[in-house]
Scaffold this active site. Structure first.
Site, PDB file in Angstrom:
ATOM      1  CG  HIS A 101      -3.371  11.039  12.166  1.00 28.57           C
ATOM      2  ND1 HIS A 101      -4.524  10.300  12.066  1.00 28.57           N
ATOM      3  CD2 HIS A 101      -2.770  10.972  10.952  1.00 28.57           C
ATOM      4  CE1 HIS A 101      -4.623   9.815  10.841  1.00 28.57           C
ATOM      5  NE2 HIS A 101      -3.563  10.213  10.143  1.00 28.57           N
ATOM      6  CB  CYS A 160      -2.521   1.711   6.927  1.00 24.76           C
ATOM      7  SG  CYS A 160      -1.821   2.496   5.496  1.00 24.76           S
ATOM      8  CB  CYS A 185      -0.966   0.012   1.183  1.00 27.99           C
ATOM      9  SG  CYS A 185      -0.183   0.272   2.786  1.00 27.99           S
ATOM     10  CG  ASP A 242      -7.012  -4.410   3.815  1.00 23.88           C
ATOM     11  OD1 ASP A 242      -6.372  -4.121   4.858  1.00 23.88           O
ATOM     12  OD2 ASP A 242      -7.019  -3.670   2.814  1.00 23.88           O
ATOM     13  CG  HIS A 266      -7.001   5.718   8.715  1.00 25.00           C
ATOM     14  ND1 HIS A 266      -6.162   6.675   8.189  1.00 25.00           N
ATOM     15  CD2 HIS A 266      -8.119   6.364   9.127  1.00 25.00           C
ATOM     16  CE1 HIS A 266      -6.763   7.858   8.263  1.00 25.00           C
ATOM     17  NE2 HIS A 266      -7.947   7.698   8.830  1.00 25.00           N
ATOM     18  NE  ARG A 296      -4.093  -2.591   4.585  1.00 28.55           N
ATOM     19  CZ  ARG A 296      -4.419  -1.390   4.096  1.00 28.55           C
ATOM     20  NH1 ARG A 296      -3.530  -0.402   4.092  1.00 28.55           N
ATOM     21  NH2 ARG A 296      -5.618  -1.170   3.606  1.00 28.55           N
TER      22      ARG A 296
END
Length: 144
Positions: free
Chosen positions: A97, A115, A60, A104, A100, A113
């Site tokens: 932050h 990310c 990704c 998947d 996310h 996952r």
């Protein structure tokens, strides 16, 4: 009362990501293809978040992990920005932050996952864990 967090050591871009929930570009960030053995810590406070043992290549363009070190180091919030429904993850320690979490990920690792933005984390090589004060986390790594 919220504790005061020192962010003076962050670059302007790290501040934008961690404090303003920005996202860095895929495949153009420090750790997306980094697979050295070690610990990933909160860029603001140094709190351990993830290990290389749980990192995988999700294709990704961002660092992806199957789980955090401990469930309580991550806070999850609904994120409806950009017309999407996602689950934002933030550092419990600094409220930074991070990125996310999606469902998947690798099924054999729990299916999640995480990310994560490279700008939200700092890597501590396994060989430097003791010297940098993270010796208590050595047990999380497989022996070679």
């Amino acid at each position: 009362m919220k504790k005061k967090i020192d962010v003076s050591h962050l670059t302007p871009f790290q501040k934008k990501v961690t404090l303003e929930s920005a996202t860095e570009p895929p495949f153009d960030n420090e750790y997306w293809d980094h697979f050295e053995k070690g610990l990933y810590v909160d860029i603001i406070t140094g709190k351990p978040l993830f290990t290389s043992e749980d990192k995988f290549d999700s294709h990704c363009g961002w660092p992806s992990f199957s789980k955090p070190i401990e469930a309580d180091v991550i806070l999850e919030h609904a994120d409806y920005s950009y017309g999407m429904i996602r689950t934002e993850v933030r550092s419990e320690d600094s409220d930074a932050h991070l990125g996310h979490v999606f469902d998947d990920g690798p099924r054999d690792r729990g299916g999640l996952r995480y990310c994560i933005n490279s700008a939200s984390i700092r890597f501590v090589p396994f060989e430097e864990l003791e010297a940098q004060g993270y010796g208590e986390y050595v047990h999380l790594f497989k022996e070679e």
